[in-house]
Design a protein around this motif. Structure first.
Motif, PDB file in Angstrom:
ATOM      1  N   LEU A 523     -34.747 -32.703  -7.781  1.00  0.00           N
ATOM      2  CA  LEU A 523     -35.349 -31.746  -6.841  1.00  0.00           C
ATOM      3  C   LEU A 523     -36.474 -32.394  -6.039  1.00  0.00           C
ATOM      4  O   LEU A 523     -36.563 -32.220  -4.822  1.00  0.00           O
ATOM      5  N   GLY A 524     -37.326 -33.165  -6.735  1.00  0.00           N
ATOM      6  CA  GLY A 524     -38.473 -33.751  -6.054  1.00  0.00           C
ATOM      7  C   GLY A 524     -39.282 -32.677  -5.352  1.00  0.00           C
ATOM      8  O   GLY A 524     -39.626 -31.640  -5.944  1.00  0.00           O
ATOM      9  N   ASP A 525     -39.563 -32.887  -4.081  1.00  0.00           N
ATOM     10  CA  ASP A 525     -40.296 -31.896  -3.289  1.00  0.00           C
ATOM     11  C   ASP A 525     -39.369 -31.135  -2.346  1.00  0.00           C
ATOM     12  O   ASP A 525     -39.827 -30.441  -1.428  1.00  0.00           O
ATOM     13  N   GLU A 526     -38.066 -31.245  -2.574  1.00  0.00           N
ATOM     14  CA  GLU A 526     -37.099 -30.617  -1.686  1.00  0.00           C
ATOM     15  C   GLU A 526     -36.665 -29.242  -2.201  1.00  0.00           C
ATOM     16  O   GLU A 526     -36.960 -28.856  -3.331  1.00  0.00           O
ATOM     17  N   THR A 527     -35.952 -28.542  -1.351  1.00  0.00           N
ATOM     18  CA  THR A 527     -35.304 -27.281  -1.726  1.00  0.00           C
ATOM     19  C   THR A 527     -33.799 -27.528  -1.656  1.00  0.00           C
ATOM     20  O   THR A 527     -33.253 -27.825  -0.593  1.00  0.00           O
ATOM     21  N   LEU A 528     -33.137 -27.433  -2.821  1.00  0.00           N
ATOM     22  CA  LEU A 528     -31.729 -27.830  -2.905  1.00  0.00           C
ATOM     23  C   LEU A 528     -30.878 -26.730  -3.527  1.00  0.00           C
ATOM     24  O   LEU A 528     -31.376 -25.900  -4.297  1.00  0.00           O
ATOM     25  N   SER A 529     -29.596 -26.763  -3.198  1.00  0.00           N
ATOM     26  CA  SER A 529     -28.632 -25.831  -3.799  1.00  0.00           C
ATOM     27  C   SER A 529     -28.086 -26.423  -5.098  1.00  0.00           C
ATOM     28  O   SER A 529     -28.275 -27.611  -5.398  1.00  0.00           O
ATOM     29  N   ARG A 530     -27.372 -25.597  -5.870  1.00  0.00           N
ATOM     30  CA  ARG A 530     -26.711 -26.092  -7.079  1.00  0.00           C
ATOM     31  C   ARG A 530     -25.729 -27.197  -6.741  1.00  0.00           C
ATOM     32  O   ARG A 530     -25.611 -28.183  -7.467  1.00  0.00           O
ATOM     33  N   ALA A 531     -24.995 -27.002  -5.651  1.00  0.00           N
ATOM     34  CA  ALA A 531     -24.014 -28.008  -5.251  1.00  0.00           C
ATOM     35  C   ALA A 531     -24.705 -29.333  -4.935  1.00  0.00           C
ATOM     36  O   ALA A 531     -24.214 -30.405  -5.307  1.00  0.00           O
ATOM     37  N   ASP A 532     -25.869 -29.275  -4.266  1.00  0.00           N
ATOM     38  CA  ASP A 532     -26.631 -30.500  -3.976  1.00  0.00           C
ATOM     39  C   ASP A 532     -27.047 -31.195  -5.264  1.00  0.00           C
ATOM     40  O   ASP A 532     -26.922 -32.417  -5.406  1.00  0.00           O
ATOM     41  N   LEU A 533     -27.541 -30.405  -6.216  1.00  0.00           N
ATOM     42  CA  LEU A 533     -28.021 -30.969  -7.476  1.00  0.00           C
ATOM     43  C   LEU A 533     -26.880 -31.567  -8.293  1.00  0.00           C
ATOM     44  O   LEU A 533     -27.045 -32.602  -8.944  1.00  0.00           O
ATOM     45  N   ALA A 534     -25.716 -30.910  -8.251  1.00  0.00           N
ATOM     46  CA  ALA A 534     -24.561 -31.449  -8.973  1.00  0.00           C
ATOM     47  C   ALA A 534     -24.154 -32.799  -8.395  1.00  0.00           C
ATOM     48  O   ALA A 534     -23.827 -33.741  -9.138  1.00  0.00           O
ATOM     49  N   ARG A 535     -24.194 -32.922  -7.068  1.00  0.00           N
ATOM     50  CA  ARG A 535     -23.834 -34.195  -6.426  1.00  0.00           C
ATOM     51  C   ARG A 535     -24.840 -35.294  -6.767  1.00  0.00           C
ATOM     52  O   ARG A 535     -24.469 -36.427  -7.053  1.00  0.00           O
ATOM     53  N   ARG A 536     -26.131 -34.946  -6.756  1.00  0.00           N
ATOM     54  CA  ARG A 536     -27.169 -35.957  -6.990  1.00  0.00           C
ATOM     55  C   ARG A 536     -27.209 -36.429  -8.439  1.00  0.00           C
ATOM     56  O   ARG A 536     -27.495 -37.588  -8.712  1.00  0.00           O
ATOM     57  N   THR A 537     -26.943 -35.515  -9.364  1.00  0.00           N
ATOM     58  CA  THR A 537     -27.063 -35.855 -10.787  1.00  0.00           C
ATOM     59  C   THR A 537     -25.748 -36.281 -11.421  1.00  0.00           C
ATOM     60  O   THR A 537     -25.745 -36.905 -12.487  1.00  0.00           O
ATOM     61  N   GLY A 538     -24.629 -35.916 -10.774  1.00  0.00           N
ATOM     62  CA  GLY A 538     -23.326 -36.200 -11.374  1.00  0.00           C
ATOM     63  C   GLY A 538     -22.957 -35.243 -12.483  1.00  0.00           C
ATOM     64  O   GLY A 538     -21.974 -35.462 -13.199  1.00  0.00           O
ATOM     65  N   LEU A 539     -23.736 -34.169 -12.646  1.00  0.00           N
ATOM     66  CA  LEU A 539     -23.450 -33.167 -13.672  1.00  0.00           C
ATOM     67  C   LEU A 539     -22.477 -32.133 -13.141  1.00  0.00           C
ATOM     68  O   LEU A 539     -22.330 -31.975 -11.921  1.00  0.00           O
ATOM     69  N   THR A 540     -21.813 -31.413 -14.055  1.00  0.00           N
ATOM     70  CA  THR A 540     -20.918 -30.339 -13.620  1.00  0.00           C
ATOM     71  C   THR A 540     -21.737 -29.164 -13.113  1.00  0.00           C
ATOM     72  O   THR A 540     -22.927 -29.001 -13.455  1.00  0.00           O
ATOM     73  N   ASP A 541     -21.085 -28.328 -12.296  1.00  0.00           N
ATOM     74  CA  ASP A 541     -21.773 -27.140 -11.787  1.00  0.00           C
ATOM     75  C   ASP A 541     -22.227 -26.235 -12.929  1.00  0.00           C
ATOM     76  O   ASP A 541     -23.316 -25.663 -12.886  1.00  0.00           O
ATOM     77  N   GLN A 542     -21.381 -26.126 -13.989  1.00  0.00           N
ATOM     78  CA  GLN A 542     -21.751 -25.269 -15.123  1.00  0.00           C
ATOM     79  C   GLN A 542     -23.016 -25.765 -15.807  1.00  0.00           C
ATOM     80  O   GLN A 542     -23.890 -24.981 -16.179  1.00  0.00           O
ATOM     81  N   THR A 543     -23.126 -27.097 -15.960  1.00  0.00           N
ATOM     82  CA  THR A 543     -24.309 -27.659 -16.620  1.00  0.00           C
ATOM     83  C   THR A 543     -25.558 -27.473 -15.765  1.00  0.00           C
ATOM     84  O   THR A 543     -26.632 -27.096 -16.266  1.00  0.00           O
ATOM     85  N   VAL A 544     -25.429 -27.715 -14.464  1.00  0.00           N
ATOM     86  CA  VAL A 544     -26.570 -27.520 -13.556  1.00  0.00           C
ATOM     87  C   VAL A 544     -27.022 -26.065 -13.590  1.00  0.00           C
ATOM     88  O   VAL A 544     -28.221 -25.769 -13.684  1.00  0.00           O
ATOM     89  N   ARG A 545     -26.070 -25.162 -13.540  1.00  0.00           N
ATOM     90  CA  ARG A 545     -26.398 -23.732 -13.538  1.00  0.00           C
ATOM     91  C   ARG A 545     -27.134 -23.338 -14.819  1.00  0.00           C
ATOM     92  O   ARG A 545     -28.112 -22.598 -14.774  1.00  0.00           O
ATOM     93  N   ARG A 546     -26.668 -23.858 -15.956  1.00  0.00           N
ATOM     94  CA  ARG A 546     -27.292 -23.508 -17.240  1.00  0.00           C
ATOM     95  C   ARG A 546     -28.736 -23.998 -17.299  1.00  0.00           C
ATOM     96  O   ARG A 546     -29.645 -23.250 -17.693  1.00  0.00           O
ATOM     97  N   TRP A 547     -28.973 -25.254 -16.931  1.00  0.00           N
ATOM     98  CA  TRP A 547     -30.322 -25.795 -17.028  1.00  0.00           C
ATOM     99  C   TRP A 547     -31.259 -25.218 -15.965  1.00  0.00           C
ATOM    100  O   TRP A 547     -32.466 -25.077 -16.202  1.00  0.00           O
ATOM    101  N   LEU A 548     -30.730 -24.860 -14.808  1.00  0.00           N
ATOM    102  CA  LEU A 548     -31.565 -24.168 -13.816  1.00  0.00           C
ATOM    103  C   LEU A 548     -32.034 -22.818 -14.352  1.00  0.00           C
ATOM    104  O   LEU A 548     -33.181 -22.409 -14.120  1.00  0.00           O
TER     105      LEU A 548
END
Length: 581
Positions: A523-548
């Motif tokens: 995330l850093g200082d940005e505003t990102l979507s789940r899809a953005d975070l999944a691409r940056r981290t290589g995690l699945t959408d389900q995992t990103v959603r759970r930790w968010l």
């Protein structure tokens, strides 16, 4: 079918390296292959499927395309209308795919009352096929007969036995049955005289010569020795010494071998007795600690034996076939002649409100026939026997039964192991995951044994509906305990690579991965979507959603704007996020 769905199917085929049960691929560049009739018949007679023309399986499912796609599509539609009986109406569409044109035909499953579907040019017996694995298999004449019998209610159990009368019945069992009928079904039987009652209950029926004779159902339910007239209507029991059968090295063919005869209530009793005699005890772990129990729960055994006897095919063609009860060190197998009947399928077998009876008269009689030495009747759990079987195995911490419907035979297999033994419980505890449901624990145990689950097998294992199964599987993926391959109806689930360690000690060393720092860094200082975070981290959408969700709960991340259900919802670090940096 949408272009995205076609891409998904082909991707799955390329990953698996071969056809699957509900997809058949043919190269078909210039014309329809002759084998296409076999695939159309097989899909219609099974569960439906997708036929793709223009892919080369031998080249890794490369898209080779079809020439003159419009003509070939019209030829396919014409073949389905003129060459197949009954007429098939597949949804046919031409797709532009990877630079070429391919044809996709979605073939619907034919309702059982209209089967078999066959190629007219070969006739019903030679032109009927069924899907087995990823291939098309020719139906035998007996299997065609079984399909035809499903178009209506079979009456084989009501058939009269020439020259047979009440003298072939057990007088005590018959009198008990008559008394129970007057009490349990007073409207139909209370005011009937004895002869009228026996006719109405189909104990006595009119024979071909007009004389009153005993029905087959009555002989099987209440007879003293039905095998005098029908020698093969028995159960054969064999206890094998090894998982593959006999032990050639030790020169042992079997450990026990028995022919079980008599009327159905006696065969149920004796089958249970011989299984008990050959069973060992095992330990299970529950809320009360360790408990020694029999390998298979009594309720499950009684239901599987009773179901085999009551629902077997009694047509003249099948009366030479016996029910086979086979015990191996790792499983118990019960195989009966005749597959599932009516609207019942392997998928809905344990569902509420789904019930169908091939031998309706026999079933009705056995509802009022008491098991020897007991107060319960043979068919006490009518309409819920399979559910009782599944629940009994689940309560014992065992794998669910495996059902195999082959039209000519129906097989039930009980795996002989407890899923939640001491070691497995310690292994699950070592995962460090909180609030796992019981069904998720059982699924993890099954995956640990090397099985692969899909939504249907999870439903059957957990006893939950499709919605709950989807949610719980997604949660396991989000926790990174399970890996999903494929999507939608082709989704499959297997244990994640990090959990393939076998011992609880090794598992406990693999602590749960905390994804909070990784997401906060992304995330850093940005505003990102789940899809953005999944691409940056290589995690699945389900995992990103759970930790968010966890980070939002802790106040380190905040949602900007729309619902968190949307992949486009945006997130940013809250002021407290620096505490985790």
């Amino acid at each position: 079918m949408l272009d995205e769905e076609l891409s998904e199917i082909v991707e799955n085929l390329r990953t698996l390296g071969g056809d699957v049960a509900d997809v058949e691929v043919k190269k078909s560049q210039r014309e329809l292959p002759k084998t296409i009739r076999e695939s159309l018949s097989a899909f219609a007679n099974t569960h439906g499927g997708v036929l793709i023309l223009g892919l080369d399986e031998s080249a890794g499912f490369a898209a080779t395309g079809v020439q003159n796609a419009v003509k070939i599509s019209n030829d396919l539609a014409s073949l389905c209308s003129t060459d197949m009986e009954p007429v098939l109406r597949p949804l046919i569409r031409v797709h532009d795919f990877e630079g070429v044109q391919v044809i996709v035909a979605e073939v619907p499953e034919l309702e059982r009352a209209r089967r078999p579907c066959f190629y007219k040019g070969a006739g019903m017996t030679k032109g009927s096929f069924i899907r087995v694995g990823d291939g098309d298999r020719h139906l035998s004449s007996y299997e065609v007969q079984i399909m035809l019998s499903s178009r209506g209610q079979p009456r084989d159990d009501e058939q009269g036995i020439p020259g047979a009368g009440l003298e072939l019945l057990d007088p005590v069992a018959l009198e008990t049955f008559v008394q129970r009928l007057r009490i349990s079904r007073p409207y139909a039987f209370r005011d009937c005289d004895r002869d009228a009652l026996l006719r109405r209950a189909k104990i006595m029926v009119t024979g071909h010569d007009g004389a009153e004779v005993l029905s087959l159902a009555a002989l099987l339910a209440l007879g003293t020795y039905p095998q005098e007239h029908f020698p093969q209507l028995i159960i054969s029991f064999v206890h094998f010494p090894s998982p593959t059968g006999d032990d050639a090295a030790a020169g042992t063919r079997f450990l026990d071998n028995l022919t079980i005869e008599g009327p159905i209530p006696v065969m149920v009793r004796d089958a249970l007795a011989v299984i008990r005699r050959n069973m060992s005890k095992r330990a299970i772990v529950g809320g009360a600690g360790r408990e020694d129990v029999w390998e298979y729960p009594e309720t499950a055994l009684r239901e599987v034996v009773a179901n085999a006897l009551v629902h077997r095919d009694l047509s003249s063609t099948a009366r030479g076939a016996q029910i086979q009860l086979e015990m191996y060190p790792d499983r118990l197998v019960v195989r009966s002649p005749g597959g599932l009947f009516g609207p019942v399928t392997v998928d809905n077998l344990a569902d509420d409100g789904i019930s169908s009876t091939r031998n309706a008269t026999l079933m009705r009689i056995l509802e009022d026939v008491v098991l020897p030495g007991e107060t319960r009747t043979v068919c006490e759990n009518r309409g819920s026997g399979i559910r009782a079987m599944v629940n009994a195995l689940r309560s014992a911490g065992m794998s669910p039964p495996q059902f195999d419907d082959r039209i000519s035979a129906f097989t039930v297999t009980f795996p002989n192991h407890t899923l939640l033994d001491e070691e497995t419980v310690r292994w699950i505890e070592g995962l460090g995951e909180q609030r796992l449901t019981d069904s998720q624990c059982i699924a993890l145990a099954m995956l640990r044994e090397g099985q692969i689950l899909d939504n249907r097998s999870y439903r059957n294992t957990a006893g939950v509906d499709s919605r709950v199964a989807t949610a719980e599987l997604r949660d396991l993926v989000a926790r990174e305990l399970v890996v999903q391959t494929g999507t939608n109806r082709w989704a499959r689930y297997e244990l994640s690579e990090r959990l393939h360690r076998r011992s609880p000690q090794e598992t406990s060393l693999t602590t749960r991965t905390d994804r909070r720092p990784q997401l906060l860094d992304a995330l850093g200082d940005e505003t990102l979507s789940r899809a953005d975070l999944a691409r940056r981290t290589g995690l699945t959408d389900q995992t990103v959603r759970r930790w968010l969700a966890i980070l939002r709960e802790e106040g380190t991340v905040e949602l900007i704007g729309s619902s968190p259900r949307s992949k486009l919802a945006r997130y940013r670090r809250a002021r407290q996020a620096s505490l985790f940096s």
